[in-house]
Enzyme design. Structure first.
Site, mmCIF file in Angstrom:
data_model
loop_
_atom_site.group_PDB
_atom_site.id
_atom_site.type_symbol
_atom_site.label_atom_id
_atom_site.label_comp_id
_atom_site.label_asym_id
_atom_site.label_seq_id
_atom_site.Cartn_x
_atom_site.Cartn_y
_atom_site.Cartn_z
ATOM 1 N N HIS A 115 0.873 -1.178 0.000
ATOM 2 C CA HIS A 115 0.000 0.000 0.000
ATOM 3 C C HIS A 115 0.912 1.230 0.000
ATOM 4 C CE1 HIS A 115 -4.414 1.047 0.885
ATOM 5 N NE2 HIS A 115 -3.832 2.194 0.641
ATOM 6 N N GLU A 136 -4.200 -0.283 -5.580
ATOM 7 C CA GLU A 136 -4.271 0.798 -6.565
ATOM 8 C C GLU A 136 -2.933 1.043 -7.270
ATOM 9 O OE1 GLU A 136 -6.115 4.235 -4.770
ATOM 10 O OE2 GLU A 136 -7.973 3.144 -4.393
ATOM 11 N N GLU A 176 -12.498 -1.358 -1.038
ATOM 12 C CA GLU A 176 -12.598 -0.048 -0.386
ATOM 13 C C GLU A 176 -13.843 0.655 -0.900
ATOM 14 O OE1 GLU A 176 -9.306 2.724 -0.655
ATOM 15 O OE2 GLU A 176 -7.855 1.144 -0.234
HETATM 16 C C1 FCB Z 1 -7.642 5.177 -1.748
HETATM 17 C C2 FCB Z 1 -6.477 4.610 -0.962
HETATM 18 C C3 FCB Z 1 -6.662 4.643 0.530
HETATM 19 C C4 FCB Z 1 -7.351 5.904 0.980
HETATM 20 C C5 FCB Z 1 -8.613 6.129 0.193
HETATM 21 C C6 FCB Z 1 -9.404 7.342 0.617
HETATM 22 O O1 FCB Z 1 -7.190 5.658 -2.967
HETATM 23 O O2 FCB Z 1 -6.232 3.295 -1.356
HETATM 24 O O3 FCB Z 1 -5.418 4.467 1.146
HETATM 25 O O4 FCB Z 1 -6.480 6.961 0.886
HETATM 26 O O5 FCB Z 1 -8.311 6.254 -1.179
#
Ligand code: FCB
Length: 455
Positions: A132, A177, A362
């Site tokens: 991450h 991501e 997420e």
């Molecule tokens: C994503 C990220 C996470 C957090 C959210 C709001 O892009 O993966 O770490 O910052 O956004």
């Protein structure tokens, strides 16, 4: 796009999901752990970046963050009380390998051992994400993800973690991501390591794809039953108008960003439109592009937050802007709230790639959280956001998407990268003065949803 009808009643919503659906919470190492210089942890590029003046709001950094490194037991207990079935965390590479290669830091490994044991004892299934964004600084000093040697290094790191945690952890993620890491960190410069060079960003993306494939082999060699995914950020792209220019810009944006990763992950190599656009913009200068190996995903993780409205400024490649559409509801991030974009995105992924399984890794929102009564944060805006998106996820299941789980972002308020502590995404409020945790109304709402799903 018109808003969808939604029901904020968590008991009713729960009934729209299969019984074996997984409800979880998500967080990441640099955003919550703190203890940045403790027990042998090496520096990461986010330590360097956040300590560089002008890079983050208020000069905020992750030195202490939520102090989760010391408070993980309480955090796991709180999560379990809320009914968590799963928890997605990330492993800080420089905590377990301070230089990113060679020496192993046993005390760092012990922390993750204690964490997964605590989770198991509490009945919370761990999902371990390997990356991450907090790359060891020592590896960045050698070129980071732009240097092809990273593929082997990442596979070694993955192998190490599989040997140490594979007896307890079945669910793995290689990257969070990868597009954000490559492009915001190496082309836009707003994330660590703060570079602004497109050809470097393209190399980083390419090596992430190769490192993913190498890590899959490394993990499976140790843990054959491992379920390995990756979390891609899929927003809903909408052209600003119906003009050919805007429609083309929105398609080009997607091809240079989302499908730039998705096509290779699903074994198709780079998308032709994306290659054409990146080449025309000069991003491939000095690069011999060859297709990365198939990603062999057991599941696809989807991070969904918003709609992105694409305005073409001219016909030239990359001459577009992403600006909020007027009149659309926004979160505190100025992100467009479009729940139906989640349904459409999941349906598109199903049609286009037919992933074996999909998990929402997420979803969540930042709001100012200023309404406090009786010690509780009355975050009705976040409840409404979650209810509508979870409803949109149920719509996707009804339409045939094989969606298996949902992780709310985030377990608790934390370090929101270059925006520091000002943007609160947690369902648990954190007082950064004294580290007190207080579940917000949204946490109580989510708790009811999970409880109802078990009945
Ligand atoms: C994503 C990220 C996470 C957090 C959210 C709001 O892009 O993966 O770490 O910052 O956004």
């Amino acid at each position: 796009m018109t808003d969808i009808e939604y029901d904020t009643n968590p008991e009713a919503l729960a009934q729209r999901f299969p019984k074996d659906f997984t409800w979880g919470f998500a967080a990441s190492a640099y955003q919550i752990e703190g203890a940045a210089r403790e027990d042998g942890r090496g520096p990461s590029i986010w330590d360097t970046f956040s300590h560089t003046p002008g890079k983050t709001a208020n000069g905020d950094n992750g030195d202490v963050a939520c102090d989760h490194y010391h408070r993980y037991r309480d955090d796991v207990r709180l999560m379990a009380q809320l009914g968590a079935q799963a928890y997605r965390f990330s492993i800080s590479w420089p905590r377990v390998m301070p230089e990113g290669r060679g020496a192993i830091n046993q005390r760092g490994l012990d922390f993750y051992r204690r964490l997964v044991d605590e989770l198991s004892a509490a009945g919370v299934e761990p999902t371990a994400n390997l990356f991450h964004w907090d790359l060891p600084q020592a590896l960045q000093d050698r070129g980071g993800f732009a240097n092809p040697e990273i593929v082997g290094r990442f596979a070694d790191f993955a192998h190490l973690m599989a040997t140490r945690l594979g007896d307890t952890v079945t669910d793995w993620m290689t990257f969070n991501e990868p597009a954000v890491y490559a492009f915001l960190g190496h082309a836009d410069g707003i994330h660590a390591p703060g570079l602004t060079h497109w050809p470097t960003a393209i190399k980083v993306a390419d090596n992430e794809l190769r490192a993913h494939a190498a890590a899959v082999d490394a993990i499976k060699s140790e843990v054959p039953a491992a379920r390995i995914g990756v979390a891609v950020d899929i927003n809903h792209f909408a052209p600003a108008t119906d003009s050919d220019r805007d429609v083309h810009a929105a398609a080009a944006y997607r091809a240079t960003r989302d499908t730039w990763f998705l096509d290779p992950f699903f074994g198709r190599g780079y998308p032709a439109l994306g290659v054409e656009q990146h080449r025309a913009a000069g991003h491939l200068e000095g690069i011999e592009l060859s297709d990365p190996p198939h990603g062999r995903l057991d599941y696809l993780g989807v991070n969904y937050y918003r709609q992105e409205t694409v305005h073409a400024k001219s016909d030239a490649p990359f001459d577009w802007e992403v600006l909020p559409r007027s009149g659309v509801e926004l979160t505190e991030m100025e992100w467009e709230v479009v729940p139906q974009g989640l349904t459409l995105g999941l349906e598109w992924l199903q049609r286009e790639y037919a992933p074996a399984e999909v998990v929402i890794t997420e979803n969540g929102a930042a709001y100012p959280d200023t309404r406090v009564a009786g010690g509780e944060v009355q975050d009705d805006d976040r409840v409404a956001y979650l209810a509508r998106h979870i409803g949109a996820a149920a719509d996707a299941i009804a339409a045939g998407v094989n969606l298996r789980g949902y992780f709310v972002w985030s377990l608790m308020d934390n370090f929101e990268w270059s925006l520091g502590y000002g943007k609160r995404f947690g369902v648990i409020h954190v007082d950064f003065e004294d580290q007190r945790r207080t579940p917000k109304r949204s946490a109580r709402w989510y708790q009811r949803l999970i409880a109802a799903s078990r009945r």
